[in-house]
Design a protein around this motif. Structure first.
Motif, PDB file in Angstrom:
ATOM      1  N   UNK A 180      70.355  56.061  88.748  1.00  0.00           N
ATOM      2  CA  UNK A 180      70.275  57.207  87.852  1.00  0.00           C
ATOM      3  C   UNK A 180      68.834  57.637  87.596  1.00  0.00           C
ATOM      4  N   UNK A 181      68.670  58.474  86.598  1.00  0.00           N
ATOM      5  CA  UNK A 181      67.344  58.967  86.210  1.00  0.00           C
ATOM      6  C   UNK A 181      66.620  57.902  85.390  1.00  0.00           C
ATOM      7  N   UNK A 182      65.311  57.818  85.556  1.00  0.00           N
ATOM      8  CA  UNK A 182      64.522  56.806  84.844  1.00  0.00           C
ATOM      9  C   UNK A 182      64.029  57.388  83.518  1.00  0.00           C
ATOM     10  N   UNK A 183      64.441  56.800  82.424  1.00  0.00           N
ATOM     11  CA  UNK A 183      64.012  57.212  81.079  1.00  0.00           C
ATOM     12  C   UNK A 183      63.339  56.035  80.384  1.00  0.00           C
ATOM     13  N   UNK A 184      62.455  56.325  79.460  1.00  0.00           N
ATOM     14  CA  UNK A 184      61.876  55.247  78.654  1.00  0.00           C
ATOM     15  C   UNK A 184      62.849  54.839  77.555  1.00  0.00           C
ATOM     16  N   UNK A 185      63.463  55.832  76.929  1.00  0.00           N
ATOM     17  CA  UNK A 185      64.406  55.556  75.843  1.00  0.00           C
ATOM     18  C   UNK A 185      65.822  55.451  76.386  1.00  0.00           C
ATOM     19  N   UNK A 186      66.604  54.589  75.774  1.00  0.00           N
ATOM     20  CA  UNK A 186      68.008  54.424  76.152  1.00  0.00           C
ATOM     21  C   UNK A 186      68.832  55.365  75.284  1.00  0.00           C
ATOM     22  N   UNK A 187      69.155  56.538  75.841  1.00  0.00           N
ATOM     23  CA  UNK A 187      69.909  57.535  75.079  1.00  0.00           C
ATOM     24  C   UNK A 187      71.389  57.204  75.160  1.00  0.00           C
ATOM     25  N   UNK A 211      68.290  54.660  83.948  1.00  0.00           N
ATOM     26  CA  UNK A 211      67.535  53.418  84.121  1.00  0.00           C
ATOM     27  C   UNK A 211      66.483  53.382  83.026  1.00  0.00           C
ATOM     28  N   UNK A 212      66.426  52.288  82.287  1.00  0.00           N
ATOM     29  CA  UNK A 212      65.384  52.133  81.267  1.00  0.00           C
ATOM     30  C   UNK A 212      64.707  50.775  81.460  1.00  0.00           C
ATOM     31  N   UNK A 213      63.439  50.645  81.033  1.00  0.00           N
ATOM     32  CA  UNK A 213      62.771  49.351  81.110  1.00  0.00           C
ATOM     33  C   UNK A 213      63.568  48.261  80.404  1.00  0.00           C
ATOM     34  N   UNK A 214      64.130  48.583  79.245  1.00  0.00           N
ATOM     35  CA  UNK A 214      64.866  47.576  78.466  1.00  0.00           C
ATOM     36  C   UNK A 214      66.042  47.018  79.255  1.00  0.00           C
ATOM     37  N   UNK A 215      66.802  47.905  79.909  1.00  0.00           N
ATOM     38  CA  UNK A 215      67.972  47.457  80.673  1.00  0.00           C
ATOM     39  C   UNK A 215      67.561  46.554  81.842  1.00  0.00           C
ATOM     40  N   UNK A 216      66.549  46.983  82.607  1.00  0.00           N
ATOM     41  CA  UNK A 216      66.123  46.203  83.770  1.00  0.00           C
ATOM     42  C   UNK A 216      65.485  44.889  83.329  1.00  0.00           C
ATOM     43  N   UNK A 271      55.950  56.661  82.663  1.00  0.00           N
ATOM     44  CA  UNK A 271      55.734  55.501  81.786  1.00  0.00           C
ATOM     45  C   UNK A 271      56.755  54.413  82.070  1.00  0.00           C
ATOM     46  N   UNK A 272      58.036  54.787  82.078  1.00  0.00           N
ATOM     47  CA  UNK A 272      59.108  53.808  82.300  1.00  0.00           C
ATOM     48  C   UNK A 272      59.003  53.191  83.691  1.00  0.00           C
ATOM     49  N   UNK A 273      58.662  54.012  84.703  1.00  0.00           N
ATOM     50  CA  UNK A 273      58.542  53.510  86.080  1.00  0.00           C
ATOM     51  C   UNK A 273      57.473  52.432  86.169  1.00  0.00           C
ATOM     52  N   UNK A 274      56.334  52.662  85.503  1.00  0.00           N
ATOM     53  CA  UNK A 274      55.240  51.699  85.572  1.00  0.00           C
ATOM     54  C   UNK A 274      55.594  50.393  84.864  1.00  0.00           C
ATOM     55  N   UNK A 275      56.290  50.495  83.726  1.00  0.00           N
ATOM     56  CA  UNK A 275      56.686  49.291  82.980  1.00  0.00           C
ATOM     57  C   UNK A 275      57.656  48.453  83.817  1.00  0.00           C
ATOM     58  N   UNK A 276      58.600  49.124  84.477  1.00  0.00           N
ATOM     59  CA  UNK A 276      59.564  48.409  85.324  1.00  0.00           C
ATOM     60  C   UNK A 276      58.841  47.776  86.523  1.00  0.00           C
ATOM     61  N   UNK A 277      57.890  48.509  87.104  1.00  0.00           N
ATOM     62  CA  UNK A 277      57.080  47.977  88.207  1.00  0.00           C
ATOM     63  C   UNK A 277      56.432  46.654  87.787  1.00  0.00           C
TER      64      UNK A 277
END
Length: 581
Positions: free
Chosen positions: A310-317, A325-330, A358-364
């Protein structure tokens, strides 16, 4: 005393409310449980069974475990593994592919066609049946033993070269008074192009023509090999338009199908009496006696499969019913995999066009921090932010036609000033400090503001390039040659170093197991089980909507919410939507 009575009454009332809610919830769980128990009371698989497989619906990559399994659909990896079970099941005679329409992505279709070839090696029959053929469903059909169309002139083929049509909205925006400020870093970063231009840019045409030619050539090569038709002859017939609106007799004369028969007659002619759908086959397997396990599940080595779809978001809406996809979930799933001693390695299946930088870099960073090996398996698309995440893996796998790359940054800021003027809506505002009102959608942006955003986006782009260079062990210059927003197919990405291997999710899992020297192992999906509250909140409404409105309507509603508000006004790593016809 009066106050004490009020408190007591309040407590009693709240207790009754809580009890009522609990009872209602118990009834829901009981009802769903009964439905599931009725559905799973099936007889065992009969000898001579054919599995009838329809691929019209989109098959999700991810699989979510819920307490009472409301989301019952099979995910793509599950489909491949269940075909493997059927392949080794002596009671299964063969497979019937009903290919009226196909919801698989190009990457999935490629993996699935490869699985069909494996299925046939065990002496199983594979039939493909469809009233019409396009390039996508015919590519899958060409892997079958026999291809059948109905015996009617109403059935026809749409096999052709390629066609890509993209709407451009700038003129409409000018007419109604809406302007989109699109600031992109990378000449080939074209995700926002339809909002700022009236036609394709030279760079976009160049990028797309190269990819479309590759996709078409792959199709011709695959069909030529599978159907034993001379490649140049097939190419000539396609480009001459002879297979557009071609009836079944023409298709047969050209060696593209084997029979013309109505479906019921086809079943009767081939002695197919026992046929079941894939879901029914799986439920029937559930009543087979389970073989004794030599090793307990706790002791068995495992490879975890984590889905990023899915789309990468920082917040889990939580209001969204589509996948994000959110950093928290991964991070939650990565932590479980890291702490579980039975899990020896991780495969992350990415199917994402990107999203928040932002979210992509945190997950990276989270993937990079893993002490256990992490392999990446790309689905139909793993581009822009999707590729950003992938670059952190120890090894990257992609299908030949996976869309990937798109290393670039884009920022989109709408301007509705003219529209507000036409509607005679006036805004009064208060502000303090330079740039305080930057990004206001009801006024023109200044060149100074655009320069500031561009400078910020360049920093994000530079970081993106650095992360890829670090993750892929490439020089900065090598990454820059592949960057500037260019989109690549999987086989192209392998040639330029963005991808390690061509192969699907099964190859990624088996190669990781081989690298870890695991002989007896199992894959573990969905490390994070959804809680009851989350299921009720997110999946139950969707399930009920699907029953009342139908799955297609719900899917349309999900797709209409593709770009969230979070992805406006900020640097975004997003790949363009490519709808090849």
């Amino acid at each position: 005393m009066r106050r004490f009575k009020k408190i007591c009454l309040f407590v009693v009332a709240e207790c009754f409310k809580a009890l009522f809610r609990l009872l209602m919830f118990a009834l829901v769980v009981y009802a769903v449980g009964k439905i599931i128990s009725i559905e799973t009371k099936k007889k065992p698989v009969d000898a001579g069974t054919y599995i009838e497989l329809e691929l019209a619906d989109e098959i999700p990559e991810s699989r979510i475990v819920t307490p009472f399994d409301i989301k019952k659909e099979i995910n793509f990896y599950g489909l491949l593994k269940n075909l493997e079970k059927a392949e080794s099941d002596p009671r299964v005679e063969g497979l019937i592919l009903k290919l009226d329409t196909v919801g698989l992505s190009r990457g999935q279709a490629e993996e699935f066609a490869g699985k069909i070839k494996e299925f046939k090696k065990n002496g199983k029959k594979v039939y493909a049946y469809a009233p019409s053929f396009t390039n996508q469903n015919y590519m899958i059909a060409s892997a079958a033993d026999k291809i059948i169309m109905p015996k009617t002139m109403g059935a026809m083929s749409e096999i052709k070269g390629y066609f890509l049509e993209i709407p451009y909205y700038k003129a409409l925006g000018d007419k109604i008074g809406v302007k989109m400020n699109v600031i992109h870093i990378g000449d080939y970063k074209s995700a926002g192009e339809p909002y700022e231009r009236t036609e394709m840019s030279k760079e976009y045409k160049e990028n797309m023509t190269r990819m479309l030619d590759t996709v078409y050539n792959n199709f011709v090569e695959t069909v030529s090999e599978n159907r034993k038709i001379e490649k140049s002859l097939l190419n000539e017939r396609i480009l001459d338009g002879r297979l557009v609106l071609a009836d079944p007799e023409t298709m047969m004369r050209n060696g593209l199908i084997d029979e013309t028969e109505y479906y019921e007659n086809f079943l009767q002619k081939n002695g197919i009496i026992n046929k079941v759908g894939m879901e029914e086959y799986i439920s029937r397997l559930a009543v087979d006696p389970k073989p004794k396990k030599e090793k307990s599940e706790k002791e068995k080595d495992k490879i975890a499969v984590i889905y990023a779809e899915g789309t990468i978001n920082y917040f889990d809406d939580s209001k969204k019913i589509s996948d994000i996809i959110t950093p928290e979930r991964i991070q939650k799933e990565l932590k479980i995999a890291e702490k579980n001693p039975d899990i020896k390695g991780v495969v992350i299946r990415i199917n994402s066009p990107g999203g928040s930088a932002l979210a992509s870099d945190i997950i990276y960073n989270s993937i990079k921090s893993m002490t256990k090996p992490v392999y990446i398996s790309m689905g139909g698309v793993a581009a822009s932010g999707g590729y950003y995440m992938a670059a952190a893996g120890d090894k990257i796998y992609a299908d030949k036609e996976t869309l990937t790359g798109s290393i670039g940054v884009i920022t989109m800021i709408p301007n509705t000033a003219e529209l507000m003027k036409k509607l005679e809506i006036n805004y009064s505002s208060l502000s303090k400090g330079k740039y305080a009102d930057m990004g206001s959608p009801v006024r023109e942006m200044t060149e100074d503001e655009k320069d500031k955003i561009r400078a910020s986006s360049i920093k994000v782009y530079e970081e993106f390039v650095s992360r890829v260079a670090e993750g892929r062990n490439m020089t900065r210059d090598a990454v820059l040659k592949a960057a500037e927003g260019r989109v690549w197919l999987g086989e192209e990405a392998k040639r330029i170093g963005l991808v390690d291997e061509i192969g699907g999710i099964e190859k990624a899992v088996s190669d990781l197991a081989e690298m870890l020297s695991l002989k007896d192992y199992e894959t573990l999906e969905s490390l994070k089980e959804e809680k009851i509250e989350s299921v009720i909140k997110n999946y139950l409404p969707k399930y009920l909507m699907a029953q009342v409105m139908g799955n297609k309507v719900v899917e349309t509603l999900e797709k209409s919410d593709m770009i969230s508000e979070e992805l406006l006004y900020k640097p975004v790593l997003y790949a363009p939507n490519i709808d090849i016809k």
